[in-house]
Design a protein around this motif. Structure first.
Motif, PDB file in Angstrom:
ATOM      1  N   GLY A 182       2.857   4.267  -7.307  1.00  0.00           N
ATOM      2  CA  GLY A 182       1.955   3.917  -6.208  1.00  0.00           C
ATOM      3  C   GLY A 182       1.600   2.445  -6.133  1.00  0.00           C
ATOM      4  N   TRP A 184       2.102  -0.266  -4.263  1.00  0.00           N
ATOM      5  CA  TRP A 184       2.680  -0.575  -2.959  1.00  0.00           C
ATOM      6  C   TRP A 184       2.848  -2.068  -2.713  1.00  0.00           C
ATOM      7  CZ3 TRP A 184       4.932   3.495  -1.489  1.00  0.00           C
ATOM      8  CH2 TRP A 184       4.369   4.752  -1.713  1.00  0.00           C
ATOM      9  N   GLN A 218       2.183   5.623   2.777  1.00  0.00           N
ATOM     10  CA  GLN A 218       0.905   4.939   2.545  1.00  0.00           C
ATOM     11  C   GLN A 218      -0.154   5.397   3.558  1.00  0.00           C
ATOM     12  OE1 GLN A 218       1.327   0.581   1.635  1.00  0.00           O
ATOM     13  NE2 GLN A 218       3.518   0.998   1.946  1.00  0.00           N
ATOM     14  N   GLU A 221      -1.485   8.778   2.600  1.00  0.00           N
ATOM     15  CA  GLU A 221      -2.391   8.681   1.448  1.00  0.00           C
ATOM     16  C   GLU A 221      -3.782   8.220   1.887  1.00  0.00           C
ATOM     17  OE1 GLU A 221      -0.848   6.511  -1.841  1.00  0.00           O
ATOM     18  OE2 GLU A 221       1.060   7.600  -1.900  1.00  0.00           O
ATOM     19  N   ILE A 276      -0.494  13.715  -2.991  1.00  0.00           N
ATOM     20  CA  ILE A 276       0.038  12.356  -3.111  1.00  0.00           C
ATOM     21  C   ILE A 276       1.221  12.286  -4.075  1.00  0.00           C
ATOM     22  CG2 ILE A 276      -0.502  10.019  -3.907  1.00  0.00           C
ATOM     23  CD1 ILE A 276      -3.313  10.401  -2.799  1.00  0.00           C
ATOM     24  N   ASN A 277       1.033  12.786  -5.295  1.00  0.00           N
ATOM     25  CA  ASN A 277       2.089  12.648  -6.316  1.00  0.00           C
ATOM     26  C   ASN A 277       3.370  13.387  -5.955  1.00  0.00           C
ATOM     27  OD1 ASN A 277       0.564  10.953  -7.968  1.00  0.00           O
ATOM     28  ND2 ASN A 277      -0.406  12.676  -9.015  1.00  0.00           N
ATOM     29  N   ARG A 280       5.187  11.407  -3.319  1.00  0.00           N
ATOM     30  CA  ARG A 280       5.814  10.200  -3.883  1.00  0.00           C
ATOM     31  C   ARG A 280       7.130  10.540  -4.588  1.00  0.00           C
ATOM     32  NH1 ARG A 280       0.602   7.245  -6.780  1.00  0.00           N
ATOM     33  NH2 ARG A 280      -0.412   6.469  -4.868  1.00  0.00           N
TER      34      ARG A 280
END
Length: 651
Positions: A182, A184, A218, A221, A276-277, A280
């Motif tokens: 994460g 970014w 992004q 998130e 989120i994870n 990703r």
């Protein structure tokens, strides 16, 4: 991987610090100012291909590569016909090599030596271009086997300019790791580098598509964390300009709709959003696919690009060449290691030496030390004799036993010989000091078998009292007493590391013992006859046993399962018939009919039957350093056998 590490050390490539590199550049500038030639001598040397050796070997990278390829393609044993490269420059083909006997002649050794003049003519390991190609093949192999990070480290240490495609793969790998964490900001920086490289590579319009995917992640998130202000600004500044790259029109509308929602799942396009994870991870997987897809987006190959799997291909060719040039007779060679050259000795059927001196039957014979220059034999005449295998003469006669000698053994260095007698005595004979002997009387009855630990001063004994004893040579004391056999112990053997002992007994069982704890870890007693011999191979994974049902068996140590049976010899009486592992995947045994029997370890097929003695052959033992097989018999004679044609042998 171990070979790769060795090759890296041999190349001498190391990462230079900025300070060292700067100092080197300053020195170069000073030399340039003094000479005014601008490194003319260096340029001349480069043009000459690195000096005289370069002239003989590889003149420049391009020619060197072509010549190396031509040499590698003279015969491709791994990819076709191994016999295609048997023809040698001295006019001797494979059959001629077999007629000559042993493979390892002086000329063969010279050709196999990497530092010899003949090999330098074809391959100069000091050529900088060759060093670079070796490193390139190493990094390629690491990447192909999944060690991408290790490949990156090698490239950095060796200061390798590995090409645009490799740079692309490395960048994507780094971006992949940053996405998973994460980070970014770092992803944005790396992706800018990726786009610059992508423009040079003339990639398709995939890079813009992945930038859109990164921004979308992004944005989602921000929504997940309910950071709507940040999400709105991100949508307006980042995603809106890339709207055309959306998978479908409704997806961008759903992104806008999410600004009014409390959860990502409320939008139709993102019903499967699971956090989120996980998202990703999925995005990182897309980059993994991106690596695979973009192997095809290159418009032509990079100049000097290494073909896929080149390192493995060269190793296969090298092994195939060694096998094809060997004196191989089995037809199914399977070299077990790349660390050592493949050498096929062939069956040891040629009579080498006859050792006469004993007056009664010889129960045991062993090579003194690993070099095979001397033999020790123990006989019912109560004597141990030390023989020179080169001359066949008796060097020493060791007297001290008061009863027949059943077994002899030696440590790996050849500094001590141990012998076991019928009255329970074990005598340690020191080879360097002829007057120094030690007698152990720990056994109550006859000692039938002995073996020495290779890595610690210990020996193990077994005999008529059914007990296996581990004795400390330094302190002359028993350190372990192993009691589980119900009949006499006929054979004992340490494994290569000394951590395990295998024992065979007339109770028809084979037992495996832990050396330190003294506990029996496994027992094999599956319909076996009385065991007369057990021996462990060098890798410690297999045990060969001989039993009085006229059968040898090969056992898997880990599973305790019989892998192969070998029959045809005679072992039925009260005698102890010993067996051993031989050269080139063979197993060998003595026999009551006076013959030596040899089998292929993998197929169980009998290879040779050699009429060796006039009476029972009690023991055989093989020494790979001397390439000799020793045998002893009831006829009071010891013999050694060499590899090659000759001898009274029958198929």
């Amino acid at each position: 991987i171990a070979m790769i590490m060795m090759m890296m050390m041999m190349t001498g490539e190391r990462k230079e610090s900025a300070t060292i590199r700067a100092e080197r550049e300053v020195k170069a500038e000073r030399v340039k100012d003094k000479t005014g030639e601008g490194g003319e001598s260096d340029e001349k040397e480069k043009k000459d291909g690195g000096g005289k050796d370069g002239d003989e070997g590889f003149k420049g990278k391009g020619k060197g590569s072509r010549r190396g390829s031509a040499l590698a393609n003279e015969g491709r044993p791994a990819c076709g016909n191994p016999a295609g490269i048997v023809q040698r420059k001295d006019g001797m083909d494979q059959k001629g090599a077999k007629r000559a006997g042993c493979l390892r002649t002086d000329s063969a050794k010279e050709q196999s030596s990497s530092s010899g003049p003949s090999s330098l003519r074809y391959f100069d390991a000091e050529n900088p271009a060759i060093k670079r190609e070796i490193l390139t093949m190493i990094t390629q192999y690491l990447e192909e086997t999944g060690y991408t990070s290790s490949a990156i480290v090698i490239q950095d240490e060796a200061n390798m300019d590995s090409g645009k495609r490799r740079d692309l793969v490395v960048l994507i790998k780094r971006i992949q790791l940053r996405i998973q964490s994460g980070d970014w900001i770092e992803v944005e920086k790396l992706y800018s580098e990726l786009e610059k490289l992508g423009s040079k590579l003339r990639l398709r319009s995939t890079l813009g598509r992945f930038r859109y995917e990164i921004y979308k992640q992004q944005f989602l998130e921000h929504i997940h964390r309910q950071e709507f202000s940040k999400a709105f600004l991100f949508l307006k500044k980042k995603l809106k300009p890339l709207q055309s790259l959306s998978l479908n029109v409704s997806e961008f509308h759903d992104l806008c709709y999410l600004l009014t929602c409390s959860q990502v799942n409320e939008a139709e396009s993102f019903r499967n959003w699971d956090g989120i994870n996980p998202s990703r991870e999925r995005l990182a997987e897309k980059f993994e696919n991106f690596i695979q897809v973009n192997q095809l987006v290159y418009h032509g190959k990079v100049s000097g690009e290494v073909p896929q799997g080149r390192l493995v291909q060269l190793l296969q060719q090298a092994v195939g060449y060694q096998v094809s040039c060997s004196n191989h007779v089995l037809g199914n060679a399977r070299p077990m290691t790349l660390v050592k050259d493949y050498v096929c000795f062939g069956p040891p059927t040629r009579a080498h030496r006859v050792y006469k001196g004993h007056t009664q039957d010889v129960k045991s014979v062993v090579f003194v030390g690993a070099d095979g220059k001397r033999l020790a034999s123990g006989s019912a005449d109560k004597l141990v004799r030390i023989w020179d295998t080169n001359s066949g003469l008796c060097e020493r006669v060791l007297r001290g036993h008061t009863s027949k000698i059943w077994c002899v053994t030696s440590d790996r260095k050849g500094s001590r010989v141990l012998s076991g007698g019928g009255n329970g005595d074990v005598i340690i004979w020191h080879m360097e000091n002829k007057e120094s002997t030690v007698t152990h009387r720990f056994n109550q009855r006859a000692v039938y078998c002995l073996d020495v630990n290779r890595f610690s001063p210990q020996y193990v004994s077994g005999g008529y009292d059914t007990v296996v004893r581990v004795v400390d040579l330094a302190g002359s004391k028993v350190v372990n007493v192993l009691k589980e056999h119900s009949a006499l112990v006929s054979s004992v053997s340490f494994n290569q590391t000394g951590s395990m002992i295998v024992s065979g007994s007339r109770d028809c069982s084979i037992k495996f013992w832990d050396t330190i704890s003294g506990k029996c870890t496994r027992t094999i007693d599956a319909n076996l006859g009385e065991i007369s011999s057990v021996v462990i191979d060098d890798d410690g994974m297999h045990v060969l046993s001989s039993s009085k049902d006229n059968c040898l068996r090969l056992w898997d140590v880990r599973k305790g399962r019989c892998l192969q049976k070998f029959t045809g010899f005679q072992n039925t009486w009260k005698h102890f018939i010993r067996c051993c592992f031989g050269p080139d995947q063979m197993v060998i045994s003595g026999s009551e009919d006076g013959c030596i029997y040899m089998w292929d370890r993998n197929s169980g097929k009998m290879i040779k039957k050699v009429s060796a003695h006039r009476d029972i052959i009690y023991s055989v033992t093989w020494n790979s350093s001397a390439a000799l097989l020793a045998s002893c018999s009831h006829d009071a004679i010891v013999k050694t056998w060499a590899c090659g044609m000759g001898g009274n042998d029958n198929e």
